[in-house]
Each structure stands twice: as C-alpha cells, then as structure tokens.
Write an enzyme that holds these catalytic residues in place. Structure first.
Site, PDB file in Angstrom:
ATOM      1  N   ALA A 248    -162.537 114.964  31.810  1.00 54.32           N
ATOM      2  CA  ALA A 248    -163.890 113.991  32.273  1.00 54.32           C
ATOM      3  C   ALA A 248    -164.186 114.724  33.527  1.00 54.32           C
ATOM      4  O   ALA A 248    -164.003 114.311  34.789  1.00 54.32           O
ATOM      5  CB  ALA A 248    -163.305 112.867  32.315  1.00 54.32           C
ATOM      6  N   THR A 249    -165.505 116.028  33.490  1.00 52.66           N
ATOM      7  CA  THR A 249    -165.656 116.346  34.973  1.00 52.66           C
ATOM      8  C   THR A 249    -167.217 115.499  34.744  1.00 52.66           C
ATOM      9  O   THR A 249    -167.974 115.932  33.994  1.00 52.66           O
ATOM     10  CB  THR A 249    -166.123 117.980  34.601  1.00 52.66           C
ATOM     11  OG1 THR A 249    -164.755 118.741  34.651  1.00 52.66           O
ATOM     12  CG2 THR A 249    -166.070 118.501  36.548  1.00 52.66           C
ATOM     13  N   GLY A 250    -167.543 114.578  36.153  1.00 58.88           N
ATOM     14  CA  GLY A 250    -169.096 114.258  35.273  1.00 58.88           C
ATOM     15  C   GLY A 250    -169.028 113.084  37.085  1.00 58.88           C
ATOM     16  O   GLY A 250    -167.896 112.710  37.935  1.00 58.88           O
ATOM     17  N   GLY A 251    -170.053 112.239  36.669  1.00 57.35           N
ATOM     18  CA  GLY A 251    -169.629 111.157  37.493  1.00 57.35           C
ATOM     19  C   GLY A 251    -168.703 109.755  37.249  1.00 57.35           C
ATOM     20  O   GLY A 251    -168.156 110.299  36.840  1.00 57.35           O
TER      21      GLY A 251
ATOM     22  N   CYS B 107    -169.759 119.752  44.273  1.00 51.50           N
ATOM     23  CA  CYS B 107    -168.663 118.127  44.567  1.00 51.50           C
ATOM     24  C   CYS B 107    -168.200 119.024  45.745  1.00 51.50           C
ATOM     25  O   CYS B 107    -167.913 118.522  46.739  1.00 51.50           O
ATOM     26  CB  CYS B 107    -167.953 118.125  43.279  1.00 51.50           C
ATOM     27  SG  CYS B 107    -166.965 118.939  42.269  1.00 51.50           S
TER      28      CYS B 107
END
Length: 451
Positions: free
Chosen positions: A185-188, A239
C-alpha cells in the site's frame, strides 16, 4: 468484474507463470514492462497532470523515465527464483518462491510509476498482481497498467497475471486487500492503516516530513540548488521531498542569499501568517492546493511573487508544535530555522520528526563525515540522503545503492513493517534447507562460556 472473480483469475494465471517461465524469460519480460513506461513517459505524464490536477508535467516525464529505467537496471541480473543462495560453510540452501496474488494500492500523487514498479516487482518474483488505483487517477493508472499488459503478452504472459480495478472505490480496495496474499500500500495514512488491518501481510509507508541539515563550511550555492530542486519537484507532492532546513545562525545572511539566488522567496511575518492559514485551514492540510504551483499558492495567500520563484520559504519561530511551518507540506513550500551548534540542528530535526514524519527520510549537506555519521546515528529515519536532492534520490538511485522504488518503508518509527526501500525481495517466500554441517566446529560448554 467482481473482486472475487479477479482474484480467482489471478491465481490461475500466477500458477501458469510460475511453472512456465525461467529466470531469463522473466528478466526479458520485466525489461519490456519498464521500457514501455519509459517510451510513453510524455503521454502518461500529460494524462496524469490532466486527470489529477496536480504536479508538473516536465517533472512527471522525468519521473516516468528515471524510475522505469532505474527499477529495471536495479533488478537486472538478480536471481528471484529457485536456488538463490548456498552457504559453503553451513550447507544452508535458500530457495525463493512466489507469494501468490499481490494487491497493489497506488496513490494519485504517483499514479504512473507506483503501479509500474509494483507490477515489475511482482513479475520479477512470479507473482500475480491486481492494481487498485486512487479513484482520481484511475484513467492514467489504468493506461500504464494496460500498456504493460499489452507489451508482455507476446512473451506468453497470461492476461490475468496483471489486472487493474477500472472503477476503484474504498470498498473494492478493502475487499481486494482481504482476498489477496500480500498487500503493498502506497498512499495516505488511512489507506496504509486499512492495509495493516486487512488480516493479510502488508507493506505500507509512513508520513514524510523530510528534515535537512546544512552543516558549516559547505558550498551553499550547491546545497541551495539541491534543496530547492528537491522541494520544487512535482510541486512538492513527493513524500521524500525536502520540507524544512536548518542552517548555522552565523551563516544566515549567506544562506538566505544563496537560496534566494536559486529561486526561493522568503515570506515576511505577515505573509507567513496568511500563507499558513491558506495551507492549513483549521489545522488540516488544504487538499485543494496540494501539488499546485507556487504562483497559485501565493495568489491564494495574497502574496505577490517576483518572477522565477521555485519555492516559498518561511522562517520558523521554533521547532515542532511551536510553528505550523514545521508540519508536512505537500506544496512547494519550506520552513527553516537557524542553529548555534550541530547538536541543536539535530534537536530541531528530531523535534520536527517526532511531531510528524518519524522513520521516513532526512537529508544533510556536509563535508564532515563525523557529522554525517552522527546524524545517521541519532535521527530516527530509514534513509539519510547526503549532498543530494532527497525528493529524487531517497526512492533509490543508480548512484546511491538504495533500491529504486516508489514505496519507502519507515520502520516501527512510522508504524511500518520494514525500514528500507520496498523492492522485489519483499515479494518472495524463502525456503531454507538446513543440514548439519561437519565443517562447523561444535564448541564445548567451557568454550562457549569462556571470556
């Protein structure tokens, strides 16, 4: 198509791929998968900017090219199946095996290179993968996925080995995470927390708030250019982009002059207050301005910028919660604060990281190896970038030894399972064959406990 059906098809395709492709075939497949993104870098960048409404077209072109060639270059020649290691002394043999079906959760901030790298890691390790893109980047992400699917098809790669959710949603992503074998999972942070709560092994990322230390006796012109380049890249949505720099108080005038010469605009106290109110209304990040240009942000804050400005800089009144400029900013905006000695520089960086960004990345511009080591020892980050733009090198570089990726683990500091750059090796199960070796001397109890 229902998620359950996609997973069933993925499992069948993965079994075929696992048993009918050797290492050479797999390496040819990943080469073409990376090359097609490289070749379509401009088209994909344009679609990404148009669909998401954020970032910089030229920077996304560079990102598409550099990440695709970097990922391939980093993986070529590396064994990813069968016997990958044999220890002559112990006789230990390591055999690599695929995990199965990967759920690849990708963000709107990096809607092309993130699915690309996840797919290539999965292909390299003989796994199937289903990409769940952010709903606001579904078209450009789907195009990237389908370009890869089309280019690897002539090699006999099963069509269902690589899939993408055409109409993504929170519910579909949650269902996929619960049905797959491993989640990347890459995200917020809410999405990453959801991945870790899915009941499946998961790799996620932490929040970024990259602190940069400018040491004494450095080339300020070179450092300013690198820091500003990192902060300005893709309008600050990376990021690993520089967020805040500390500088020797005695060099304040020279530092500000160097940064100004390379495109920084230092706001006045009144401008700073308006800027922070626009960036963080009611204390929360203004999503409408994420990834927008300095001109748009300045306009929203009522600031009249000179021509040629690349980043906006606000001097902090203190570290951490003492000033909102110390927070993570997904804009081409930075904070800064002076220090009297190197220990204070470390304290400022630590305070800001403890507030937000622990475990991710920090940077240092220094000619003093002792200070570089000291920073690496004392700062709770998984990567310390030295004399280079953090935004474009923390995710791996051919020159720095970090695996090229778009998923940067932040360790337990950032509530992540790994404190390194996510790469193909994390999608392997390893069987270890362990015989007793006659080559190894078994010490007596007296030998073991001897001083």
């Amino acid at each position: 198509m229902e998620i359950k059906e996609m997973v069933v098809k993925a499992r069948k395709a993965q079994e075929i791929y696992e048993h009918h492709f050797d290492q050479d075939q797999v390496d040819r497949v990943i080469r073409e998968a990376a090359r097609v993104i490289y070749d379509h870098a401009e088209e994909l960048a344009r679609l990404a900017v148009n669909e998401t409404g954020m970032g910089v077209y030229e920077h996304k072109v560079a990102k598409n090219r550099n990440k695709s060639k970097g990922v391939y270059y980093n993986l070529r020649g590396k064994k990813s199946m069968g016997i990958i290691d044999m220890d002559e002394k112990t006789g230990l043999i390591e055999i690599a095996k695929p995990i199965g079906v990967v759920a690849g959760i990708t963000p709107m901030t990096n809607p092309i290179v993130t699915p690309m790298s996840k797919i290539i890691f999965a292909l390299k390790t003989k796994n199937a993968i289903i990409i769940a893109p952010h709903p606001q980047s579904k078209r450009c992400s789907a195009l990237a996925v389908n370009l890869i699917k089309d280019v690897v098809a002539p090699f006999g790669v099963p069509a269902d080995l690589i899939q993408v959710i055409d109409e993504p949603s929170i519910d579909k992503t949650k269902e996929l995470m619960e049905a797959c074998d491993v989640v990347v999972a890459t995200g917020g942070m809410p999405m990453v927390k959801s991945a870790y709560s899915s009941g499946k092994p998961s790799f996620g990322v932490g929040a970024g708030n990259v602190q940069v230390i400018l040491d004494r006796n450095i080339d300020l012109e070179a450092a300013a250019e690198k820091v500003i380049t990192g902060r300005a890249f893709d309008n600050g949505i990376i990021c690993s982009g520089e967020q805040f720099f500390t500088y020797p108080v005695t060099d304040r005038e020279a530092v500000f002059k160097a940064f100004t010469a390379h495109g920084a605009y230092f706001v006045t106290a009144g401008e700073k207050e308006r800027l922070l109110n626009v960036l963080f209304p009611e204390g929360k990040i203004n999503r409408a301005l994420v990834g927008q240009s300095v001109k748009k942000i300045a306009g929203a804050a009522g600031i009249d910028l000179p021509e040629g400005i690349r980043v906006i800089v606000a001097e902090a009144t203190g570290a951490g919660h003492a000033d909102r400029i110390c927070k993570e900013k997904m804009f081409p905006v930075m904070g800064c604060l002076g220090y009297d000695n190197f220990e204070e520089a470390l304290r400022i960086a630590k305070t800001n990281l403890n507030m937000e960004g622990n475990g991710h990345t920090a940077g240092i511009h220094s000619n003093d190896q002792a200070n570089v080591i000291k920073a690496g020892t004392e700062l709770s980050v998984s990567r310390l970038i030295v004399n280079a733009p953090c935004a474009t090198t923390a995710g791996g570089s051919i020159q720095n030894g970090l695996p090229v990726t778009n998923t940067l683990g932040c360790g337990s500091w950032g509530n992540n399972s790994i404190s390194e750059n996510f790469t193909y090796k994390h999608l392997l199960n390893i069987t270890r064959i362990a015989p007793l070796s006659a080559r190894i001397h078994v010490p007596s109890d007296e030998e073991i406990w001897a001083d």
